[in-house]
Design an enzyme around this catalytic site. Structure first.
Site, PDB file in Angstrom:
ATOM      1  CG  ASP A 183      -2.152   0.671   1.172  1.00 37.72           C
ATOM      2  OD1 ASP A 183      -2.096   1.815   0.702  1.00 37.72           O
ATOM      3  OD2 ASP A 183      -3.208   0.157   1.562  1.00 37.72           O
ATOM      4  CG  PHE A 193     -11.503  -0.497   2.289  1.00 40.11           C
ATOM      5  CD1 PHE A 193     -10.956  -1.757   2.525  1.00 40.11           C
ATOM      6  CD2 PHE A 193     -11.843   0.281   3.377  1.00 40.11           C
ATOM      7  CE1 PHE A 193     -10.756  -2.224   3.808  1.00 40.11           C
ATOM      8  CE2 PHE A 193     -11.650  -0.173   4.677  1.00 40.11           C
ATOM      9  CZ  PHE A 193     -11.108  -1.429   4.896  1.00 40.11           C
ATOM     10  CB  VAL A 194      -8.960  -4.316  -2.331  1.00 45.87           C
ATOM     11  CG1 VAL A 194      -9.263  -3.536  -3.581  1.00 45.87           C
ATOM     12  CG2 VAL A 194      -7.534  -4.075  -1.865  1.00 45.87           C
ATOM     13  NE  ARG A 203      -7.054 -11.601   8.342  1.00 41.73           N
ATOM     14  CZ  ARG A 203      -6.217 -10.562   8.275  1.00 41.73           C
ATOM     15  NH1 ARG A 203      -5.573 -10.323   7.161  1.00 41.73           N
ATOM     16  NH2 ARG A 203      -6.023  -9.784   9.316  1.00 41.73           N
TER      17      ARG A 203
HETATM   18  C1  PRP Z   1      -1.065  -5.153   5.277  1.00 43.39           C
HETATM   19  C2  PRP Z   1      -0.244  -5.948   4.259  1.00 43.39           C
HETATM   20  C3  PRP Z   1       1.140  -5.391   4.437  1.00 43.39           C
HETATM   21  C4  PRP Z   1       0.884  -3.961   4.795  1.00 43.39           C
HETATM   22  C5  PRP Z   1       1.041  -3.112   3.604  1.00 43.39           C
HETATM   23  O1  PRP Z   1      -0.981  -5.771   6.507  1.00 43.39           O
HETATM   24  O2  PRP Z   1      -0.282  -7.333   4.505  1.00 43.39           O
HETATM   25  O3  PRP Z   1       1.861  -6.056   5.451  1.00 43.39           O
HETATM   26  O4  PRP Z   1      -0.465  -3.854   5.285  1.00 43.39           O
HETATM   27  O5  PRP Z   1       0.799  -1.767   3.897  1.00 43.39           O
HETATM   28  P1  PRP Z   1       1.898  -0.648   3.658  1.00 43.39           P
HETATM   29  O6  PRP Z   1       2.480  -0.834   2.288  1.00 43.39           O
HETATM   30  O7  PRP Z   1       1.104   0.632   3.765  1.00 43.39           O
HETATM   31  O8  PRP Z   1       2.933  -0.737   4.730  1.00 43.39           O
HETATM   32  P2  PRP Z   1      -1.872  -5.357   7.762  1.00 43.39           P
HETATM   33  O9  PRP Z   1      -1.112  -4.372   8.602  1.00 43.39           O
HETATM   34  O10 PRP Z   1      -3.220  -4.940   7.278  1.00 43.39           O
HETATM   35  O11 PRP Z   1      -1.946  -6.709   8.588  1.00 43.39           O
HETATM   36  P3  PRP Z   1      -2.568  -8.143   8.137  1.00 43.39           P
HETATM   37  O12 PRP Z   1      -1.666  -8.722   7.082  1.00 43.39           O
HETATM   38  O13 PRP Z   1      -2.557  -8.956   9.394  1.00 43.39           O
HETATM   39  O14 PRP Z   1      -3.967  -7.889   7.609  1.00 43.39           O
END
Ligand code: PRP
Length: 188
Positions: free
Chosen positions: A109, A158-159, A171
């Site tokens: 992201d 928001f995916v 999930r």
């Molecule tokens: C998501 C995804 C990455 C991170 C990316 O994890 O799996 O680890 O966000 O976001 P960024 O590029 O803005 O750093 P999340 O924190 O949602 O945890 P999860 O995998 O447990 O859902």
């Protein structure tokens, strides 16, 4: 879980299960070719929890012995996330000095998590650290991250699905879909 069981909770399906599967096969061929000359196959490092689906599918698609390990990381909250500081909740069980490491992620992201993680693993003396991400939101990038393998570039919607959650739901949706606004508006 199939998208049609969610009624109006999704505004659209962005990437179907079949598209994810086909793209993963292409990525696996690229990965096999790139590591073909290596002494040892790369260690696949999945980042919990979102990467579980892509790790399970990618590992089975690969023709080499895919050793897997897992990390859990967390930002300290919204303010710290923007600074890119990440806390390790679960570290690797594997010593990675002199190993080739392939980080497996569901989504990039802002890029902050991955850019921090790549640097962290490099500092442990890994031979190489590459990133494989199923999805990337180019318009959300706050830092440039060198991603060796990308499944799909997607808009900044928001995916959910294929590992991605909203409040720990969705999930296990087979596809990647855009969450309908009323779902998170109602909650907030
Ligand atoms: C998501 C995804 C990455 C991170 C990316 O994890 O799996 O680890 O966000 O976001 P960024 O590029 O803005 O750093 P999340 O924190 O949602 O945890 P999860 O995998 O447990 O859902």
């Amino acid at each position: 879980m199939d998208a049609n069981e969610l009624g109006s909770e999704l505004s659209k399906i962005l990437v179907t299960e079949a598209e994810l599967k086909a793209r993963l096969a292409e990525m696996a061929r690229e990965i096999e070719a790139d590591y073909a000359g290596a002494e040892q196959p790369p260690l696949l490092v999945g980042v919990l929890k979102g990467a579980v689906m892509v790790m399970a599918d990618l590992a089975r698609e690969l023709s080499f012995h895919a050793e897997m390990d897992w990390m859990a990381v967390s930002s300290y909250g919204a303010s710290t996330k923007s600074s890119g500081v990440v806390r390790i909740l679960k570290d690797l069980d594997t010593e990675i000095a002199h190993r080739d490491v392939l980080i497996v992620e569901d989504i990039i992201d802002s890029g902050l998590t991955l850019s921090w993680l790549k640097e962290n693993l490099e500092s442990r003396g890994a031979n190489s650290v590459r990133i494989c991400a199923m999805l990337r939101k180019p318009d959300a990038a706050k830092v440039e991250v060198d991603v060796a393998y990308v499944g799909f570039d997607i808009p900044t919607d928001f995916v959910v699905g294929y590992g991605l959650d909203y409040a720990e739901r969705y999930r296990n949706l087979r596809d990647v879909g855009v969450l309908a606004e009323h779902v998170y508006a109602d909650a907030g």
